[in-house]
Design an enzyme around this catalytic site. Sequence first.
Site: not given
Length: 263
Positions: A2, A53, A70, A125, A169
Amino acid sequence: MPEGPEIRRAADKLEAAIKGEPLTDAWFAFPQLQPYQSLLIGQRVTHIATRGKALLTHFSGGLTLYSHNQLYGVWRVVDAGEQPASNRVLRVRLQTARKAILLYSASDIEMLTAEQVAHHPFLLRVGPDVLDMTLTVEEVKARLLSAKFRHRQFSGLLLDQAFLAGLGNYLRVEILWQVGLSGKRKAAELSDSQLDALAHALLAIPRLSYHTRGQADDNKHHGALFRFKVFHRDGERCERCGGVIEKTTLSSRPFYWCPGCQH
Protein backbone atom coordinates in the site's frame (compact mmCIF):
# COMPACT_ATOMS: atom_id res chain seq x y z
CA MET A 1 2.57 -2.64 -0.92
CA PRO A 2 0.00 0.00 0.00
CA GLU A 3 1.13 3.54 -0.76
CA GLY A 4 0.42 6.94 0.75
CA PRO A 5 -3.27 7.24 -0.25
CA GLU A 6 -4.11 3.82 1.19
CA ILE A 7 -2.21 4.54 4.41
CA ARG A 8 -4.00 7.89 4.80
CA ARG A 9 -7.37 6.19 4.32
CA ALA A 10 -6.41 3.65 7.00
CA ALA A 11 -5.56 6.54 9.34
CA ASP A 12 -8.92 8.13 8.54
CA LYS A 13 -10.70 4.95 9.65
CA LEU A 14 -8.77 4.91 12.93
CA GLU A 15 -9.59 8.57 13.54
CA ALA A 16 -13.27 7.99 12.82
CA ALA A 17 -13.30 5.23 15.42
CA ILE A 18 -11.74 6.97 18.42
CA LYS A 19 -10.69 10.57 17.70
CA GLY A 20 -11.84 13.06 20.34
CA GLU A 21 -13.29 10.49 22.74
CA PRO A 22 -11.72 9.75 26.16
CA LEU A 23 -9.67 6.57 26.27
CA THR A 24 -11.09 4.02 28.69
CA ASP A 25 -8.29 1.51 28.17
CA ALA A 26 -4.77 1.44 26.75
CA TRP A 27 -2.67 -1.69 26.41
CA PHE A 28 0.80 -2.28 25.00
CA ALA A 29 2.60 -5.59 24.50
CA PHE A 30 6.10 -4.16 24.84
CA PRO A 31 7.31 -3.65 28.44
CA GLN A 32 8.90 -0.27 27.68
CA LEU A 33 5.47 1.08 26.65
CA GLN A 34 3.45 -0.38 29.52
CA PRO A 35 4.14 2.53 31.94
CA TYR A 36 2.06 4.70 29.59
CA GLN A 37 -1.05 2.53 29.89
CA SER A 38 -2.50 4.23 32.99
CA LEU A 39 -1.24 7.65 31.89
CA LEU A 40 -3.33 7.55 28.70
CA ILE A 41 -6.63 6.74 30.43
CA GLY A 42 -8.91 9.75 30.04
CA GLN A 43 -6.79 11.32 27.33
CA ARG A 44 -8.09 11.74 23.78
CA VAL A 45 -6.56 11.02 20.40
CA THR A 46 -6.44 14.48 18.82
CA HIS A 47 -5.39 13.37 15.34
CA ILE A 48 -3.43 10.70 13.47
CA ALA A 49 -0.80 11.94 11.02
CA THR A 50 0.96 9.94 8.31
CA ARG A 51 4.55 10.23 7.11
CA GLY A 52 5.00 7.68 4.38
CA LYS A 53 4.21 4.33 6.01
CA ALA A 54 4.58 5.68 9.56
CA LEU A 55 1.55 6.65 11.66
CA LEU A 56 1.76 9.28 14.39
CA THR A 57 -1.10 9.01 16.88
CA HIS A 58 -1.22 12.26 18.85
CA PHE A 59 -2.71 12.34 22.35
CA SER A 60 -4.22 15.31 24.18
CA GLY A 61 -1.57 15.04 26.92
CA GLY A 62 1.18 15.86 24.44
CA LEU A 63 2.62 12.40 23.75
CA THR A 64 2.69 10.74 20.32
CA LEU A 65 2.59 7.03 19.51
CA TYR A 66 4.91 6.34 16.58
CA SER A 67 4.24 3.13 14.66
CA HIS A 68 5.62 1.80 11.39
CA ASN A 69 3.81 -1.19 9.91
CA GLN A 70 6.82 -2.35 7.89
CA LEU A 71 5.77 -5.52 6.02
CA TYR A 72 3.45 -7.19 8.50
CA GLY A 73 1.82 -4.63 10.78
CA VAL A 74 -1.91 -4.03 10.42
CA TRP A 75 -4.48 -1.91 12.27
CA ARG A 76 -8.06 -3.05 12.94
CA VAL A 77 -11.14 -1.22 14.25
CA VAL A 78 -13.48 -3.21 16.52
CA ASP A 79 -16.27 -2.52 18.98
CA ALA A 80 -15.21 -1.72 22.53
CA GLY A 81 -14.53 -4.91 24.46
CA GLU A 82 -14.35 -7.08 21.35
CA GLN A 83 -11.45 -9.54 21.20
CA PRO A 84 -11.35 -10.79 17.60
CA ALA A 85 -9.77 -14.14 16.86
CA SER A 86 -6.51 -13.65 15.01
CA ASN A 87 -3.32 -15.53 14.22
CA ARG A 88 -1.50 -12.22 14.46
CA VAL A 89 0.21 -10.98 17.63
CA LEU A 90 -1.52 -7.99 19.26
CA ARG A 91 0.85 -5.10 19.97
CA VAL A 92 -1.39 -2.12 20.82
CA ARG A 93 -4.98 -1.62 21.97
CA LEU A 94 -6.51 1.84 22.41
CA GLN A 95 -10.15 1.82 23.49
CA THR A 96 -12.94 4.32 24.08
CA ALA A 97 -16.44 3.64 25.38
CA ARG A 98 -17.54 2.98 21.79
CA LYS A 99 -14.68 1.56 19.72
CA ALA A 100 -11.15 0.20 19.94
CA ILE A 101 -8.25 0.28 17.51
CA LEU A 102 -5.84 -2.65 17.50
CA LEU A 103 -2.34 -2.87 16.04
CA TYR A 104 -1.12 -6.36 15.17
CA SER A 105 2.32 -7.72 14.28
CA ALA A 106 4.23 -4.43 14.04
CA SER A 107 7.51 -4.23 15.92
CA ASP A 108 8.56 -0.61 15.35
CA ILE A 109 6.47 1.16 18.01
CA GLU A 110 7.55 4.03 20.28
CA MET A 111 6.00 6.64 22.59
CA LEU A 112 7.52 10.05 21.92
CA THR A 113 7.47 13.56 23.31
CA ALA A 114 7.08 16.46 20.87
CA GLU A 115 10.85 17.03 21.00
CA GLN A 116 11.53 13.36 20.27
CA VAL A 117 9.15 13.48 17.30
CA ALA A 118 11.09 16.45 15.93
CA HIS A 119 14.37 14.53 16.17
CA HIS A 120 13.21 11.01 15.31
CA PRO A 121 15.70 9.37 12.90
CA PHE A 122 13.08 7.96 10.51
CA LEU A 123 11.04 11.16 10.44
CA LEU A 124 14.17 13.20 9.78
CA ARG A 125 15.03 10.96 6.81
CA VAL A 126 11.69 11.11 5.03
CA GLY A 127 10.53 14.05 2.98
CA PRO A 128 7.20 15.86 3.26
CA ASP A 129 4.17 13.63 2.73
CA VAL A 130 2.25 13.99 -0.53
CA LEU A 131 -1.00 13.70 1.46
CA ASP A 132 -0.05 16.66 3.66
CA MET A 133 -2.54 19.16 2.27
CA THR A 134 -0.33 22.10 3.31
CA LEU A 135 2.43 20.95 0.92
CA THR A 136 2.42 23.15 -2.20
CA VAL A 137 3.40 22.68 -5.83
CA GLU A 138 6.04 25.40 -5.37
CA GLU A 139 7.66 23.46 -2.51
CA VAL A 140 7.69 20.28 -4.58
CA LYS A 141 9.27 22.11 -7.52
CA ALA A 142 11.95 23.47 -5.19
CA ARG A 143 12.73 19.92 -4.02
CA LEU A 144 12.97 18.72 -7.62
CA LEU A 145 15.52 21.44 -8.36
CA SER A 146 17.53 21.03 -5.16
CA ALA A 147 21.15 19.90 -5.42
CA LYS A 148 20.23 16.66 -3.66
CA PHE A 149 17.58 15.57 -6.18
CA ARG A 150 17.96 17.45 -9.50
CA HIS A 151 20.35 14.90 -11.06
CA ARG A 152 18.48 11.77 -9.95
CA GLN A 153 16.60 9.66 -12.52
CA PHE A 154 12.86 9.76 -11.86
CA SER A 155 12.66 5.96 -11.80
CA GLY A 156 14.56 5.95 -8.51
CA LEU A 157 13.71 9.41 -7.20
CA LEU A 158 9.97 8.76 -7.12
CA LEU A 159 10.52 5.70 -4.93
CA ASP A 160 12.84 7.53 -2.52
CA GLN A 161 10.92 8.49 0.61
CA ALA A 162 13.59 11.10 1.36
CA PHE A 163 12.29 13.02 -1.67
CA LEU A 164 8.56 12.78 -0.98
CA ALA A 165 6.96 10.41 1.50
CA GLY A 166 3.97 8.37 0.41
CA LEU A 167 4.95 7.67 -3.18
CA GLY A 168 5.33 4.08 -4.37
CA ASN A 169 5.36 2.06 -7.56
CA TYR A 170 1.83 2.56 -8.91
CA LEU A 171 2.02 6.29 -8.19
CA ARG A 172 5.48 6.49 -9.79
CA VAL A 173 4.36 5.09 -13.13
CA GLU A 174 1.03 6.94 -13.22
CA ILE A 175 2.66 10.30 -12.44
CA LEU A 176 5.29 9.89 -15.15
CA TRP A 177 2.67 8.81 -17.71
CA GLN A 178 0.52 11.82 -16.83
CA VAL A 179 3.34 14.24 -17.66
CA GLY A 180 4.73 12.24 -20.61
CA LEU A 181 8.17 11.64 -19.13
CA SER A 182 10.45 8.62 -19.23
CA GLY A 183 11.68 7.14 -15.97
CA LYS A 184 15.25 7.85 -17.08
CA ARG A 185 14.77 11.62 -17.20
CA LYS A 186 16.03 14.01 -14.51
CA ALA A 187 14.71 17.31 -13.19
CA ALA A 188 17.88 19.10 -14.33
CA GLU A 189 16.97 18.30 -17.96
CA LEU A 190 13.40 19.63 -17.90
CA SER A 191 11.94 22.88 -19.15
CA ASP A 192 10.16 25.12 -16.70
CA SER A 193 6.76 24.05 -18.04
CA GLN A 194 7.70 20.37 -17.66
CA LEU A 195 8.85 21.01 -14.09
CA ASP A 196 5.58 22.75 -13.31
CA ALA A 197 3.57 19.86 -14.75
CA LEU A 198 5.58 17.26 -12.83
CA ALA A 199 5.41 19.14 -9.53
CA HIS A 200 1.64 19.45 -9.96
CA ALA A 201 1.21 15.74 -10.81
CA LEU A 202 3.34 14.66 -7.83
CA LEU A 203 0.62 16.07 -5.58
CA ALA A 204 -2.49 15.82 -7.75
CA ILE A 205 -2.33 12.10 -8.56
CA PRO A 206 -1.79 10.82 -4.99
CA ARG A 207 -4.54 13.17 -3.81
CA LEU A 208 -6.87 11.99 -6.58
CA SER A 209 -6.29 8.41 -5.47
CA TYR A 210 -7.04 9.42 -1.88
CA HIS A 211 -10.14 11.49 -2.61
CA THR A 212 -11.74 9.00 -5.01
CA ARG A 213 -11.98 6.29 -2.35
CA GLY A 214 -15.34 4.52 -2.46
CA GLN A 215 -15.74 4.59 -6.24
CA ALA A 216 -16.01 1.02 -7.54
CA ASP A 217 -13.38 0.13 -10.14
CA ASP A 218 -11.98 -3.30 -10.89
CA ASN A 219 -8.77 -1.75 -12.16
CA LYS A 220 -7.29 -1.02 -8.74
CA HIS A 221 -4.43 -1.96 -6.46
CA HIS A 222 -4.56 -2.09 -2.64
CA GLY A 223 -7.67 0.10 -2.64
CA ALA A 224 -6.31 2.71 -5.04
CA LEU A 225 -9.71 3.67 -6.38
CA PHE A 226 -8.90 5.55 -9.54
CA ARG A 227 -8.34 4.20 -13.00
CA PHE A 228 -4.80 3.33 -13.97
CA LYS A 229 -3.44 4.52 -17.30
CA VAL A 230 -0.37 2.24 -17.44
CA PHE A 231 0.03 0.30 -14.17
CA HIS A 232 -0.46 -3.45 -14.83
CA ARG A 233 -1.61 -2.61 -18.38
CA ASP A 234 1.36 -3.84 -20.39
CA GLY A 235 0.34 -5.00 -23.85
CA GLU A 236 -2.71 -2.70 -23.93
CA ARG A 237 -3.13 0.44 -26.01
CA CYS A 238 -2.22 3.80 -24.51
CA GLU A 239 -5.36 5.92 -24.32
CA ARG A 240 -3.38 9.06 -25.14
CA CYS A 241 -1.38 8.07 -28.23
CA GLY A 242 -2.50 4.56 -29.15
CA GLY A 243 0.95 3.08 -28.58
CA VAL A 244 1.46 -0.22 -26.78
CA ILE A 245 2.19 0.00 -23.06
CA GLU A 246 5.38 -1.82 -22.11
CA LYS A 247 6.75 -3.31 -18.90
CA THR A 248 10.37 -3.29 -17.84
CA THR A 249 12.30 -3.09 -14.56
CA LEU A 250 13.67 0.21 -13.27
CA SER A 251 15.16 0.69 -9.80
CA SER A 252 14.46 -2.99 -9.10
CA ARG A 253 10.69 -2.56 -9.47
CA PRO A 254 8.27 -3.29 -12.34
CA PHE A 255 7.93 -0.18 -14.48
CA TYR A 256 5.04 0.42 -16.89
CA TRP A 257 5.19 3.09 -19.58
CA CYS A 258 4.24 4.07 -23.09
CA PRO A 259 7.26 4.52 -25.40
CA GLY A 260 5.01 6.37 -27.83
CA CYS A 261 4.37 9.39 -25.63
CA GLN A 262 6.78 9.23 -22.68
CA HIS A 263 10.15 10.72 -23.55
